[in-house]
Design an enzyme around this catalytic site. Structure first.
Site, mmCIF file in Angstrom:
data_model
loop_
_atom_site.group_PDB
_atom_site.id
_atom_site.type_symbol
_atom_site.label_atom_id
_atom_site.label_comp_id
_atom_site.label_asym_id
_atom_site.label_seq_id
_atom_site.Cartn_x
_atom_site.Cartn_y
_atom_site.Cartn_z
ATOM 1 N N HIS B 132 -9.319 8.545 -1.244
ATOM 2 C CA HIS B 132 -9.126 7.185 -1.741
ATOM 3 C C HIS B 132 -10.505 6.702 -2.201
ATOM 4 O O HIS B 132 -11.520 7.142 -1.671
ATOM 5 C CB HIS B 132 -8.614 6.349 -0.565
ATOM 6 C CG HIS B 132 -8.210 4.950 -0.878
ATOM 7 N ND1 HIS B 132 -9.130 3.947 -1.083
ATOM 8 C CD2 HIS B 132 -6.991 4.368 -0.986
ATOM 9 C CE1 HIS B 132 -8.477 2.809 -1.302
ATOM 10 N NE2 HIS B 132 -7.190 3.035 -1.252
ATOM 11 N N ASP B 209 -11.322 9.500 7.225
ATOM 12 C CA ASP B 209 -10.432 8.443 6.767
ATOM 13 C C ASP B 209 -9.059 8.735 7.355
ATOM 14 O O ASP B 209 -8.382 9.677 6.941
ATOM 15 C CB ASP B 209 -10.374 8.418 5.236
ATOM 16 C CG ASP B 209 -9.355 7.406 4.704
ATOM 17 O OD1 ASP B 209 -8.668 6.754 5.534
ATOM 18 O OD2 ASP B 209 -9.232 7.276 3.481
ATOM 19 N N GLN B 212 -4.061 7.085 6.630
ATOM 20 C CA GLN B 212 -2.712 7.638 6.443
ATOM 21 C C GLN B 212 -2.348 8.629 7.538
ATOM 22 O O GLN B 212 -1.362 9.363 7.404
ATOM 23 C CB GLN B 212 -2.613 8.320 5.062
ATOM 24 C CG GLN B 212 -2.897 7.404 3.885
ATOM 25 C CD GLN B 212 -1.882 6.272 3.719
ATOM 26 O OE1 GLN B 212 -0.776 6.315 4.265
ATOM 27 N NE2 GLN B 212 -2.255 5.248 2.981
ATOM 28 N N LYS B 235 -1.282 -0.840 8.189
ATOM 29 C CA LYS B 235 -0.531 0.345 7.787
ATOM 30 C C LYS B 235 0.190 0.966 8.976
ATOM 31 O O LYS B 235 0.736 2.068 8.880
ATOM 32 C CB LYS B 235 -1.468 1.366 7.135
ATOM 33 C CG LYS B 235 -2.052 0.917 5.799
ATOM 34 C CD LYS B 235 -2.841 2.028 5.159
ATOM 35 C CE LYS B 235 -3.813 1.560 4.091
ATOM 36 N NZ LYS B 235 -3.177 1.148 2.839
ATOM 37 N N CYS B 374 -5.701 4.073 -6.163
ATOM 38 C CA CYS B 374 -7.112 4.132 -5.757
ATOM 39 C C CYS B 374 -7.596 5.566 -5.593
ATOM 40 O O CYS B 374 -8.390 5.866 -4.697
ATOM 41 C CB CYS B 374 -7.361 3.341 -4.468
ATOM 42 S SG CYS B 374 -7.028 1.602 -4.641
#
Lengths: 131, 417
Positions: B132, B209, B212, B235, B374
């Site tokens: 991202h 990251d 997700q 999220k 993104c």
């Protein structure tokens, strides 16, 4: 049939009028919609300050491409002063489809590019209304 | 949704879960709402909405300062939520959990507070093509400022990271590796443990990251040996708040990120000293209600069980991949094996712009995302300006995927011309 994806819009999207480039154009301008990255380039050939020929190039959604294609048809024979007078309502009437707040930018991108190329006007046609 | 002959996933009782989400009870354009944009933000269960409501109704006050009952209640709940987050990702200490605005700010915190001190001219930072923008741009800024180089691990024809480049690009020159655990476009699950091990083998730190991944599968920061791990509450059924996990020793050695109230111990006219962890990194009034309500979100996920959440999403992805591949011309980006991806599927329909795809989906009450999500470098790699993305979560049912596929066929039909 879907309101937005009327036959006319799809026809212009799939078979755009005046699509391509004018190598010896008098005015060429390219800009993009920052919301989606769609780009449109417009070439204009003038004769005595009247639009003799115009072509557009670029990739985008059905709304922006159909808007460009239909706008090209309208521009031929117009003077630069006529072009300056074109506004948001002109585009909406030309397209004749209901557009939400996001998609209206798609519809206005070709006119924005034209006005920026001809007059250096960088604001969106729908923002001129607020000024 | 049809109640007859429902298709089951192994993981969850979706019908019961949906009852807990007020927003899913509505219709859009006269059709039942089908929400397939959870990779952007998830919907919130009643328990989370109530937790937020309760804060303003009963104990709205600033944390850490007041000695009155309201402030003590707010502080206890805010710090209690932090401890729940700590346990959720199995961090050693609550001092390793920093509240931020979002994943992006979490990563920027590392870029500024760790990066500026530890990255020097000639150093290398390695990231991946799957990232991202929030895990690319902070490193570009840092590399430019310091005269360091930024390198990218490439993606292979199956949408997976090129494993051999983890070894060849991460070298003695590498000081920091920034990698996602799961792509927000292709859904690709990365060999994050191998990446972290390689980073450590060359003496680099690794920023993960996990935006997700933490919401979708069990994540254990100690077993991963992650140095920094960033994710977002919104999220994972919670409100708009970000979280940064950092190893205590690393956080201790770092200078502050933002300066101001709450992050100091003492302020003099010519210098200041810093608060203890994690508050050293939490300047100013935080998002108190949001932090507190994370408690309810984590309770909800724990009750479902993260193993079950992952099993459910894997099954949904497998079902969707299978059905979508049958729609003529549709191009799915990323791995076609559900075991190698999360519940995120980005796709392209030939000759149809993603905005038009998303618009036609909207007419059917289906929320999907159109754009580059993104991740412009990744789209460039695939030769696509944009894609349409459907992403799944605990409240999605296979029947909704049937509707997605049906609408995909409709898109093809409208644009057949």
């Amino acid at each position: 049939m879907d309101d937005l994806y009327r036959e006319l819009i799809l026809d212009h999207y799939q078979h755009p009028h005046h699509h391509g480039e004018i190598p010896d154009a008098d005015i060429s301008y390219e800009d993009s919609n920052p919301l989606c990255g769609d780009k449109i380039r417009i070439d204009i050939k003038l004769k005595n300050n009247i639009v003799e020929d115009v072509k557009f190039n670029g990739k985008g959604c059905a709304v922006s491409q159909a808007s460009a294609s239909m706008l090209m048809d309208e521009l031929i024979g117009k003077s630069l002063d006529d072009i300056k007078k074109l506004d948001k309502q002109f585009i909406l009437d030309m397209l004749g489809i209901p557009l939400g707040p996001t998609r209206i930018k798609c519809a206005l991108l070709p006119l924005k590019v034209i006005k920026a190329g001809v007059y250096g006007i960088q604001t969106w046609p729908d923002e001129e209304d607020d000024a | 949704m049809s109640a007859t002959n429902p298709i089951k996933t192994k993981g969850l009782n979706v019908a019961a879960i949906r009852e807990d989400f007020p927003i899913l009870q509505q219709t859009v354009n006269g059709k039942p709402l089908i929400y397939l944009d959870s990779a952007a933000t998830t919907q919130k269960p009643e328990a989370v909405i109530q937790a937020m409501d309760e804060y303003y109704h009963k104990y709205n006050a600033i944390v850490h300062r007041g000695v009155y009952a309201l402030a003590e209640e707010a502080t206890a709940r805010y710090e209690g939520a932090r401890k729940k987050i700590q346990k959720f990702i199995n961090a050693k200490s609550y001092r390793e959990i920093v509240y931020t605005r979002n994943t992006t700010e979490s990563i920027n915190l590392v870029a500024y507070a760790w990066g500026r001190k530890n990255i020097h001219a000639g150093d290398e930072i390695v990231t991946t093509l799957l990232e991202h923008h929030s895990n690319i741009v902070p490193w570009q800024l840092l590399a430019k400022e310091k005269g360091a180089a930024l390198k990218f691990i490439d993606v292979d024809e199956n949408g997976l990271l090129r494993g051999e480049q983890i070894e060849t690009l991460v070298t003695e020159k590498t000081k920091l590796v920034a990698a996602t655990m799961a792509s927000n476009v292709t859904g690709t699950l990365t060999p994050i443990k191998q990446i972290i091990e390689r980073a450590h083998a060359v003496g680099a730190v690794c920023v993960v990251d996990a935006a997700q991944s933490v919401p979708h599968m069990p994540v254990d920061v100690q077993s991963l040996d992650a140095d920094f791990l960033a994710f977002s509450g919104h999220k994972m059924l919670g409100p708009f708040v970000g979280i940064l996990y950092g190893k205590r020793a690393l956080l201790e050695a770092m200078d502050p990120f933002l300066g101001g109230g709450d992050m100091i111990r003492e302020v003099f006219m010519d210098h200041s000293t810093w608060n203890e962890l994690p508050w050293k990194f939490e300047a100013g009034t935080p998002a108190i209600m949001e932090g507190i309500a994370m408690s309810a979100a984590i309770d909800y996920l724990n009750a479902l069980g993260m193993d079950h959440v992952r099993a459910h999403e894997r099954d949904l992805a497998a079902y969707a991949l299978d059905k979508m591949r049958d729609v003529e011309g549709v191009r799915i980006v990323g791995p076609l094996d559900a075991d190698q991806r999360g519940g995120v599927i980005a796709f392209a329909v030939p000759e149809v712009h993603p905005h038009d795809v998303a618009q036609i989906f909207d007419r059917e009450g289906i929320c999907v995302r159109a754009g580059h999500h993104c991740a412009m470098p990744l789209h460039e790699h695939y030769g696509l300006a944009a894609t349409t993305r459907a992403s799944f979560y605990v409240y999605n049912a296979p029947e909704e995927i049937d509707k997605l596929v049906e609408t995909l066929a409709k898109v093809r039909q409208i644009f057949r011309g």
